[in-house]
Write a protein that holds these residues in place. Structure first.
Motif, PDB file in Angstrom:
ATOM      1  N   LYS A  63       0.820  -1.201   0.000  1.00 36.60           N
ATOM      2  CA  LYS A  63       0.000   0.000   0.000  1.00 36.60           C
ATOM      3  C   LYS A  63       0.860   1.259   0.000  1.00 36.60           C
ATOM      4  CE  LYS A  63      -4.028  -2.010   2.308  1.00 36.60           C
ATOM      5  NZ  LYS A  63      -4.898  -1.965   3.524  1.00 36.60           N
ATOM      6  N   THR A  64       1.948   1.199   0.742  1.00 37.48           N
ATOM      7  CA  THR A  64       2.848   2.354   0.779  1.00 37.48           C
ATOM      8  C   THR A  64       3.456   2.625  -0.593  1.00 37.48           C
ATOM      9  OG1 THR A  64       3.395   1.904   3.103  1.00 37.48           O
ATOM     10  CG2 THR A  64       4.913   3.295   1.867  1.00 37.48           C
ATOM     11  N   ALA A  65       3.886   1.537  -1.245  1.00 33.99           N
ATOM     12  CA  ALA A  65       4.474   1.687  -2.577  1.00 33.99           C
ATOM     13  C   ALA A  65       3.448   2.224  -3.574  1.00 33.99           C
ATOM     14  CB  ALA A  65       5.018   0.342  -3.053  1.00 33.99           C
ATOM     15  N   LYS A  66       2.216   1.690  -3.472  1.00 33.72           N
ATOM     16  CA  LYS A  66       1.177   2.152  -4.392  1.00 33.72           C
ATOM     17  C   LYS A  66       0.829   3.607  -4.153  1.00 33.72           C
ATOM     18  CE  LYS A  66      -3.355   0.778  -6.106  1.00 33.72           C
ATOM     19  NZ  LYS A  66      -2.886   0.687  -7.499  1.00 33.72           N
ATOM     20  N   ALA A  67       0.737   3.979  -2.860  1.00 38.91           N
ATOM     21  CA  ALA A  67       0.419   5.363  -2.542  1.00 38.91           C
ATOM     22  C   ALA A  67       1.515   6.299  -3.038  1.00 38.91           C
ATOM     23  CB  ALA A  67       0.226   5.519  -1.025  1.00 38.91           C
ATOM     24  N   ALA A  92     -16.974  -0.184 -16.672  1.00 41.27           N
ATOM     25  CA  ALA A  92     -15.988   0.807 -16.234  1.00 41.27           C
ATOM     26  C   ALA A  92     -16.598   2.210 -16.255  1.00 41.27           C
ATOM     27  CB  ALA A  92     -14.760   0.741 -17.128  1.00 41.27           C
ATOM     28  N   ARG A  93     -17.311   2.552 -17.302  1.00 40.39           N
ATOM     29  CA  ARG A  93     -17.899   3.889 -17.391  1.00 40.39           C
ATOM     30  C   ARG A  93     -18.991   4.082 -16.334  1.00 40.39           C
ATOM     31  NH1 ARG A  93     -17.869   4.662 -24.009  1.00 40.39           N
ATOM     32  NH2 ARG A  93     -16.059   6.052 -24.027  1.00 40.39           N
ATOM     33  N   ALA A  94     -19.673   2.999 -15.963  1.00 42.29           N
ATOM     34  CA  ALA A  94     -20.729   3.101 -14.952  1.00 42.29           C
ATOM     35  C   ALA A  94     -20.168   3.415 -13.569  1.00 42.29           C
ATOM     36  CB  ALA A  94     -21.535   1.809 -14.908  1.00 42.29           C
ATOM     37  N   GLN A  95     -18.877   3.221 -13.362  1.00 42.87           N
ATOM     38  CA  GLN A  95     -18.268   3.473 -12.052  1.00 42.87           C
ATOM     39  C   GLN A  95     -17.707   4.889 -11.926  1.00 42.87           C
ATOM     40  OE1 GLN A  95     -19.067   0.803 -10.253  1.00 42.87           O
ATOM     41  NE2 GLN A  95     -19.669  -0.033 -12.264  1.00 42.87           N
ATOM     42  N   VAL A  96     -17.708   5.658 -13.020  1.00 42.38           N
ATOM     43  CA  VAL A  96     -17.155   7.011 -12.989  1.00 42.38           C
ATOM     44  C   VAL A  96     -17.871   7.836 -11.921  1.00 42.38           C
ATOM     45  CG1 VAL A  96     -16.882   9.163 -14.292  1.00 42.38           C
ATOM     46  CG2 VAL A  96     -16.401   6.956 -15.386  1.00 42.38           C
ATOM     47  N   GLY A  97     -17.110   8.542 -11.126  1.00 39.70           N
ATOM     48  CA  GLY A  97     -17.660   9.367 -10.060  1.00 39.70           C
ATOM     49  C   GLY A  97     -17.596   8.706  -8.689  1.00 39.70           C
ATOM     50  N   LYS A  98     -17.335   7.398  -8.654  1.00 38.67           N
ATOM     51  CA  LYS A  98     -17.222   6.721  -7.363  1.00 38.67           C
ATOM     52  C   LYS A  98     -15.854   7.004  -6.735  1.00 38.67           C
ATOM     53  CE  LYS A  98     -20.518   2.983  -8.242  1.00 38.67           C
ATOM     54  NZ  LYS A  98     -20.755   1.524  -8.270  1.00 38.67           N
ATOM     55  N   ALA A  99     -15.754   6.672  -5.466  1.00 36.01           N
ATOM     56  CA  ALA A  99     -14.555   7.020  -4.708  1.00 36.01           C
ATOM     57  C   ALA A  99     -13.392   6.078  -5.010  1.00 36.01           C
ATOM     58  CB  ALA A  99     -14.855   6.985  -3.213  1.00 36.01           C
ATOM     59  N   TYR A 100     -12.201   6.661  -4.888  1.00 37.63           N
ATOM     60  CA  TYR A 100     -10.980   5.860  -4.921  1.00 37.63           C
ATOM     61  C   TYR A 100     -10.614   5.529  -3.470  1.00 37.63           C
ATOM     62  CZ  TYR A 100      -6.037   4.611  -5.283  1.00 37.63           C
ATOM     63  OH  TYR A 100      -4.838   3.957  -5.193  1.00 37.63           O
ATOM     64  N   VAL A 101     -10.518   4.233  -3.184  1.00 48.92           N
ATOM     65  CA  VAL A 101     -10.084   3.768  -1.862  1.00 48.92           C
ATOM     66  C   VAL A 101      -9.038   2.685  -2.087  1.00 48.92           C
ATOM     67  CG1 VAL A 101     -10.738   2.595   0.281  1.00 48.92           C
ATOM     68  CG2 VAL A 101     -12.277   4.297  -0.744  1.00 48.92           C
ATOM     69  N   MET A 102      -7.867   2.877  -1.504  1.00 47.43           N
ATOM     70  CA  MET A 102      -6.815   1.881  -1.672  1.00 47.43           C
ATOM     71  C   MET A 102      -7.279   0.533  -1.143  1.00 47.43           C
ATOM     72  SD  MET A 102      -2.872   1.999  -0.334  1.00 47.43           S
ATOM     73  CE  MET A 102      -2.571   3.479  -1.299  1.00 47.43           C
ATOM     74  N   GLY A 103      -7.144  -0.480  -1.957  1.00 45.82           N
ATOM     75  CA  GLY A 103      -7.593  -1.820  -1.586  1.00 45.82           C
ATOM     76  C   GLY A 103      -9.040  -2.073  -1.937  1.00 45.82           C
ATOM     77  N   PHE A 161     -13.247   1.751  -5.396  1.00 48.91           N
ATOM     78  CA  PHE A 161     -12.242   0.895  -6.025  1.00 48.91           C
ATOM     79  C   PHE A 161     -10.882   1.561  -5.928  1.00 48.91           C
ATOM     80  CE2 PHE A 161     -16.250   0.115  -8.168  1.00 48.91           C
ATOM     81  CZ  PHE A 161     -16.298  -1.256  -8.360  1.00 48.91           C
ATOM     82  N   ASP A 162      -9.834   0.735  -6.063  1.00 47.75           N
ATOM     83  CA  ASP A 162      -8.537   1.286  -6.432  1.00 47.75           C
ATOM     84  C   ASP A 162      -8.325   0.899  -7.890  1.00 47.75           C
ATOM     85  OD1 ASP A 162      -7.799  -1.389  -6.436  1.00 47.75           O
ATOM     86  OD2 ASP A 162      -6.455  -1.235  -4.715  1.00 47.75           O
ATOM     87  N   CYS A 163      -7.191   1.279  -8.501  1.00 42.13           N
ATOM     88  CA  CYS A 163      -7.040   1.116  -9.952  1.00 42.13           C
ATOM     89  C   CYS A 163      -7.155  -0.336 -10.397  1.00 42.13           C
ATOM     90  CB  CYS A 163      -5.726   1.729 -10.418  1.00 42.13           C
ATOM     91  SG  CYS A 163      -4.245   0.918  -9.750  1.00 42.13           S
ATOM     92  N   SER A 164      -6.424  -1.250  -9.729  1.00 47.71           N
ATOM     93  CA  SER A 164      -6.461  -2.654 -10.136  1.00 47.71           C
ATOM     94  C   SER A 164      -7.767  -3.319  -9.740  1.00 47.71           C
ATOM     95  CB  SER A 164      -5.280  -3.405  -9.513  1.00 47.71           C
ATOM     96  OG  SER A 164      -5.300  -3.285  -8.102  1.00 47.71           O
ATOM     97  N   LYS A 172       3.402  10.260  -6.958  1.00 45.16           N
ATOM     98  CA  LYS A 172       4.333  10.706  -8.004  1.00 45.16           C
ATOM     99  C   LYS A 172       3.608  10.945  -9.329  1.00 45.16           C
ATOM    100  CE  LYS A 172       8.487   8.481  -6.157  1.00 45.16           C
ATOM    101  NZ  LYS A 172       9.554   7.469  -6.411  1.00 45.16           N
ATOM    102  N   ALA A 173       2.688  10.020  -9.650  1.00 40.62           N
ATOM    103  CA  ALA A 173       1.965  10.166 -10.913  1.00 40.62           C
ATOM    104  C   ALA A 173       1.129  11.440 -10.912  1.00 40.62           C
ATOM    105  CB  ALA A 173       1.071   8.948 -11.144  1.00 40.62           C
ATOM    106  N   GLU A 174       0.472  11.695  -9.776  1.00 38.19           N
ATOM    107  CA  GLU A 174      -0.347  12.899  -9.681  1.00 38.19           C
ATOM    108  C   GLU A 174       0.521  14.145  -9.737  1.00 38.19           C
ATOM    109  OE1 GLU A 174      -3.792  15.142  -9.493  1.00 38.19           O
ATOM    110  OE2 GLU A 174      -3.454  13.008  -9.890  1.00 38.19           O
ATOM    111  N   ALA A 175       1.700  14.091  -9.104  1.00 38.02           N
ATOM    112  CA  ALA A 175       2.601  15.239  -9.137  1.00 38.02           C
ATOM    113  C   ALA A 175       3.077  15.515 -10.553  1.00 38.02           C
ATOM    114  CB  ALA A 175       3.795  14.989  -8.217  1.00 38.02           C
TER     115      ALA A 175
END
Length: 280
Positions: free
Chosen positions: A120-124, A173-184, A191-194, A129-132
């Motif tokens: 989780k630390t590595a992913k965060a 995938a498009r139906a999930q747009v707007g939902k929260a990003y939560v790691m894990g 969802f998280d990305c994976s 970095k990606a956002e930066a």
């Protein structure tokens, strides 16, 4: 005068009658007593002389039974002591085994927790970095769309609507747009990305690995100039990617970006991926 008259007489003087009578009585009594004693000893019906005898106490005990009982009790005590010793040893062994199992379980749980924490630390960190990097890019920088890549006709991205399994993946995938990003997160509210990619592919009956690193190695590699709806985009190196998303056609992707943006649909020019793989 006789010629012997001057010689004194040798005869004892006569005793008086009274003294003789006394002596006769005593002698008679003695003789009578002796006679009675002799008669008594000669009589067969005379009682024997009583003798003093020490009588020993009579022990009214069955020594054989007592010895047998004592042996039985001793044997039973020995058996009970052996059983108690065996039970104690078994209890000690059980306690030792339980302690060892508990220690092993604790160590395994700690290892798992450490691994999850590290992941989780590595992913965060990768997301940060990606956002930066995305934030540092200006609107008039080097971003280019896939259309401006001057790709030959027919080799660019596919803009036609998705069909079949690809359509199921893209629509989910498009139906999930707007939902929260939560790691894990693996759905349905976050969802998280994976987790998003895995859930989208599940709609087409396809099971994908859970982590982005493994997802970036699934299927076959495809060029970014030949993408099709449903392809998996990844950022970072193949096999060790730190972010993934789903290409939905028209030069766009849907991905769970980060906690601040949540799940969004973006142009490829917003954050150009490193590569892509095709599972369908």
């Amino acid at each position: 005068m006789s010629h012997t008259a001057h010689i004194p007489s040798h005869r004892k003087p006569r005793r008086s009658a009274s003294k003789l009578a006394v002596r006769a009585g005593v002698a008679g009594g003695v003789l009578s007593t002796l006679a009675m004693a002799g008669t008594a000893s000669a009589s067969p019906s005379a009682e024997p002389v009583a003798e003093t005898t020490l009588e020993m106490p009579v022990l009214n005990l069955d020594l054989g039974a007592d010895v047998s009982s004592a042996v039985t009790v001793a044997a039973e005590n020995t058996r009970l002591a052996a059983v108690e010793g065996e039970l104690t040893a078994q209890e000690e062994s059980a306690r030792t085994g339980a302690a060892a199992e508990a220690k092993q379980a604790k160590e395994e749980a700690q290892k798992k927790a450490d691994a999850e924490k590290a992941e989780k630390t590595a992913k965060a960190e990768a997301d940060r970095k990606a956002e930066a990097e995305r934030s540092s890019r200006s609107s008039g920088s080097e971003r280019t769309t896939l259309k401006s890549a001057a790709a030959p006709q027919g080799s660019g991205t596919v803009s036609a609507p998705a069909t079949g399994s690809a359509a199921a993946i893209v629509n989910f995938a498009r139906a999930q747009v707007g939902k929260a990003y939560v790691m894990g997160g693996t759905g349905p509210s976050s969802f998280d990305c994976s987790g998003l990619v895995q859930a989208a592919y599940r709609q087409a009956g396809i099971s994908l690995p859970r982590m982005s690193q493994a997802q970036s190695s699934a299927g076959t590699s495809v060029s970014l100039s030949a993408l099709q709806p449903g392809d998996i985009l990844y950022w970072g190196s193949k096999g060790s990617a730190y972010h993934v998303a789903i290409y939905v056609g028209g030069g766009k992707f849907v991905g769970a970006q980060n906690p601040s943006t949540g799940i969004v649909e973006r142009n490829l020019s917003y954050d150009k991926p490193t590569g892509a793989v095709r599972v369908l």
